[in-house]
Motif scaffolding. Structure first.
Motif, short mmCIF file in Angstrom:
data_model
loop_
_atom_site.label_atom_id
_atom_site.label_comp_id
_atom_site.label_asym_id
_atom_site.label_seq_id
_atom_site.Cartn_x
_atom_site.Cartn_y
_atom_site.Cartn_z
N ALA A 94 -26.94 34.81 2.85
CA ALA A 94 -27.02 34.02 1.63
C ALA A 94 -25.65 33.87 0.99
N LEU A 95 -24.89 34.94 0.98
CA LEU A 95 -23.53 34.87 0.43
C LEU A 95 -22.64 33.96 1.27
N ALA A 96 -22.82 34.01 2.58
CA ALA A 96 -22.01 33.16 3.47
C ALA A 96 -22.27 31.68 3.19
N VAL A 97 -23.51 31.32 2.91
CA VAL A 97 -23.86 29.93 2.60
C VAL A 97 -23.18 29.50 1.30
N LEU A 98 -23.11 30.40 0.34
CA LEU A 98 -22.54 30.07 -0.96
C LEU A 98 -21.01 30.00 -0.95
N THR A 99 -20.39 30.45 0.11
CA THR A 99 -18.92 30.44 0.15
C THR A 99 -18.39 29.23 0.91
N GLY A 100 -19.14 28.16 0.97
CA GLY A 100 -18.69 26.94 1.65
C GLY A 100 -17.61 26.22 0.87
N CYS A 101 -17.48 24.94 1.10
CA CYS A 101 -16.45 24.14 0.43
C CYS A 101 -16.68 24.13 -1.08
N SER A 102 -15.61 24.07 -1.82
CA SER A 102 -15.73 24.06 -3.27
C SER A 102 -14.63 23.18 -3.85
N ASP A 103 -14.61 23.12 -5.17
CA ASP A 103 -13.55 22.38 -5.83
C ASP A 103 -12.19 22.97 -5.55
N LYS A 110 -10.43 21.17 -2.85
CA LYS A 110 -9.80 19.93 -3.32
C LYS A 110 -8.51 20.25 -4.06
N THR A 111 -8.54 21.31 -4.88
CA THR A 111 -7.36 21.71 -5.63
C THR A 111 -6.24 22.12 -4.69
N THR A 112 -6.59 22.88 -3.65
CA THR A 112 -5.60 23.32 -2.67
C THR A 112 -4.99 22.12 -1.95
N PHE A 113 -5.84 21.17 -1.53
CA PHE A 113 -5.35 19.97 -0.86
C PHE A 113 -4.40 19.22 -1.78
N HIS A 114 -4.79 19.05 -3.04
CA HIS A 114 -3.97 18.29 -3.99
C HIS A 114 -2.63 19.00 -4.23
N LYS A 115 -2.65 20.32 -4.33
CA LYS A 115 -1.40 21.07 -4.53
C LYS A 115 -0.50 20.91 -3.30
N GLN A 116 -1.10 20.99 -2.11
CA GLN A 116 -0.30 20.82 -0.89
C GLN A 116 0.29 19.41 -0.84
N LEU A 117 -0.49 18.42 -1.25
CA LEU A 117 0.00 17.04 -1.27
C LEU A 117 1.14 16.89 -2.28
N THR A 118 0.95 17.45 -3.47
CA THR A 118 1.99 17.39 -4.50
C THR A 118 3.28 18.04 -4.01
N ASP A 119 3.16 19.20 -3.37
CA ASP A 119 4.33 19.90 -2.84
C ASP A 119 5.01 19.07 -1.75
N ALA A 120 4.20 18.46 -0.87
CA ALA A 120 4.76 17.65 0.22
C ALA A 120 5.49 16.42 -0.34
N LEU A 121 4.92 15.81 -1.36
CA LEU A 121 5.58 14.66 -2.00
C LEU A 121 6.91 15.07 -2.62
N SER A 122 6.91 16.21 -3.26
CA SER A 122 8.15 16.72 -3.87
C SER A 122 9.21 17.01 -2.80
N ASN A 123 8.79 17.66 -1.71
CA ASN A 123 9.71 17.97 -0.62
C ASN A 123 10.28 16.71 0.03
N ALA A 124 9.47 15.65 0.06
CA ALA A 124 9.92 14.38 0.66
C ALA A 124 10.65 13.51 -0.36
#
Length: 170
Positions: free
Chosen positions: A17-26, A29-43
């Protein structure tokens, strides 16, 4: 021994039950956006994230997913010879009209479609290169909601996969 088996079953059920609840979350999305922001800054891309462009990207993604699903349905009916006369062409024209509707949501902005790749870093690099190449000053993006097919070079033909709608301003 029976009590131990029951206890083990309860513990395993709790773990599952805990494993099911640890799926994708906001936070994904936040991690992806931070990585994108960092990549844009680096470029050295100075485009700012713009919530108005995000809203447009989300609406376009919804319309595009709807269009893709409708085209698939039309093509299936065509292959089953369910259309008479010019009904097929009319149905396709109506579905393609949704893409025109999507395009009219964007005033001076540009629309791009970026394929979601296996690694987030590759997807991020595609977004960064698109924004950099086009001299973007503002941007927003949204994932397709249904993982519907996206259009290839020939209008109305698709390859399966998830994509990101990218709306950007010059």
């Amino acid at each position: 021994m029976k009590a131990f088996k029951k206890l083990a079953a309860i513990v395993l059920a709790g773990v599952m039950a805990l494993a099911v609840l640890t799926g994708c979350s906001d936070s994904d999305k936040t991690t992806f956006h931070k990585q994108l922001t960092d990549a844009l800054s680096n470029a050295k891309v100075t485009a700012e994230y713009n919530t108005a462009d995000v809203a447009k990207a989300e609406k376009i993604a919804q319309l595009w997913d709807s269009y893709a699903a409708e085209i698939k349905s039309i093509e299936k009916k065509q292959s089953e010879n369910k259309y008479k006369g010019d009904e097929y062409q009319k149905a396709r024209a109506a579905a393609i009209g949704k893409v025109v509707d999507a395009a009219t949501l964007v005033g001076g902005e540009q629309i791009g479609f970026v394929t979601v790749q296996e690694k987030d870093a590759d997807t991020i690099n595609s977004i960064v290169s698109t924004l950099k190449k086009n001299g973007a000053t503002k941007y927003g993006y949204s994932n397709s909601h249904t993982k519907a097919a996206f259009e290839k070079e020939v209008r109305g033909t698709f390859a399966e996969g998830e994509f990101i709608v990218l709306v950007y301003e010059k």
